[in-house]
Design a protein around this motif. Sequence first.
Motif, PDB file in Angstrom:
ATOM      1  N   UNK A  43     -57.983 -56.808 -76.601  1.00 39.01           N
ATOM      2  CA  UNK A  43     -58.968 -57.535 -77.409  1.00 39.01           C
ATOM      3  C   UNK A  43     -60.402 -57.314 -76.948  1.00 39.01           C
ATOM      4  N   UNK A  44     -60.596 -56.823 -75.719  1.00 37.86           N
ATOM      5  CA  UNK A  44     -61.963 -56.710 -75.194  1.00 37.86           C
ATOM      6  C   UNK A  44     -62.404 -55.276 -74.944  1.00 37.86           C
ATOM      7  N   UNK A  45     -61.509 -54.317 -75.082  1.00 37.78           N
ATOM      8  CA  UNK A  45     -61.853 -52.925 -74.791  1.00 37.78           C
ATOM      9  C   UNK A  45     -63.036 -52.443 -75.626  1.00 37.78           C
ATOM     10  N   UNK A 121     -63.012 -64.152 -67.916  1.00 42.25           N
ATOM     11  CA  UNK A 121     -62.316 -63.676 -66.727  1.00 42.25           C
ATOM     12  C   UNK A 121     -61.306 -62.596 -67.104  1.00 42.25           C
ATOM     13  N   UNK A 122     -61.270 -61.514 -66.323  1.00 42.02           N
ATOM     14  CA  UNK A 122     -60.237 -60.493 -66.456  1.00 42.02           C
ATOM     15  C   UNK A 122     -59.373 -60.608 -65.211  1.00 42.02           C
ATOM     16  N   UNK A 123     -58.117 -61.007 -65.396  1.00 39.13           N
ATOM     17  CA  UNK A 123     -57.289 -61.421 -64.276  1.00 39.13           C
ATOM     18  C   UNK A 123     -55.991 -60.635 -64.183  1.00 39.13           C
ATOM     19  N   UNK A 124     -55.612 -60.282 -62.961  1.00 41.86           N
ATOM     20  CA  UNK A 124     -54.274 -59.774 -62.672  1.00 41.86           C
ATOM     21  C   UNK A 124     -53.263 -60.849 -63.056  1.00 41.86           C
ATOM     22  N   UNK A 181     -61.353 -46.548 -68.411  1.00 41.52           N
ATOM     23  CA  UNK A 181     -60.423 -46.411 -69.518  1.00 41.52           C
ATOM     24  C   UNK A 181     -61.016 -46.767 -70.861  1.00 41.52           C
ATOM     25  N   UNK A 182     -62.231 -47.264 -70.863  1.00 46.15           N
ATOM     26  CA  UNK A 182     -62.935 -47.598 -72.105  1.00 46.15           C
ATOM     27  C   UNK A 182     -63.938 -46.488 -72.429  1.00 46.15           C
ATOM     28  N   UNK A 183     -64.454 -46.512 -73.622  1.00 47.13           N
ATOM     29  CA  UNK A 183     -65.363 -45.466 -74.081  1.00 47.13           C
ATOM     30  C   UNK A 183     -66.799 -45.787 -73.660  1.00 47.13           C
ATOM     31  N   UNK A 184     -67.021 -45.868 -72.329  1.00 45.71           N
ATOM     32  CA  UNK A 184     -68.339 -46.243 -71.826  1.00 45.71           C
ATOM     33  C   UNK A 184     -69.210 -45.005 -71.631  1.00 45.71           C
TER      34      UNK A 184
END
Length: 218
Positions: A43-45, A121-124, A181-184
Amino acid sequence: MKVDKIEIATRLNHGILDERFYSFKKNILKNQNLIDHFGGLSAIISQLSKKHVIIIGAGPSLENSLNLIKKYQQRNDLIIISTDMALKSLLSCHIVPHFVFTCETKPVDFFSGIDTHNLHLISFSGASASNLAKWQGDISFYNWMIYDSPYDELWDLAGVSLGYLGTGSVITTQAFAFSAGCDVKTIMLVGNDLGYKDHYYALGSLKHKSNNIVLNRF
């Protein structure tokens, strides 16, 4: 007797993974309601697409960069990603990151006393449930890119659709793996230093007064 270094390393790795398996599983079971509610990385990529990304660690060199980050934080083409340890240092300087990464599997008081309602937050998936209980904003979960048995059981439990990131043993590496892994457009690391000088963590971060607990990190 001839020493097989590969075998020794393999056994050490397996020993560590076996030890951590049970604590990860315990955390995933406690986090299950949050995981089901918020979901994974997909959802955030798109939010990072064509952006310049700054990944901020809590090393002491961060102190020299805070004013510059604050100056440019409103740029539309910039995404600021903070590690959990660096968050308090940033907020104390009125720098609000777009995302915060955490993978700490043991209770650490990163988020108490902070208003995180408008933070993401991006969490394991196996992160400490007590840490996540203090988070008030949105969360995106991910699994670790460890496919050997019995870890595949953990990711089946958490949900394989969450997505996977390489661990690299430190949180900044996981933030980098996500960004790569994102299109940065570009990725910059700030505060990602070993800190062998008068203090180990940036001023204002959670552990900058507790240098003694990391004297054996080398």
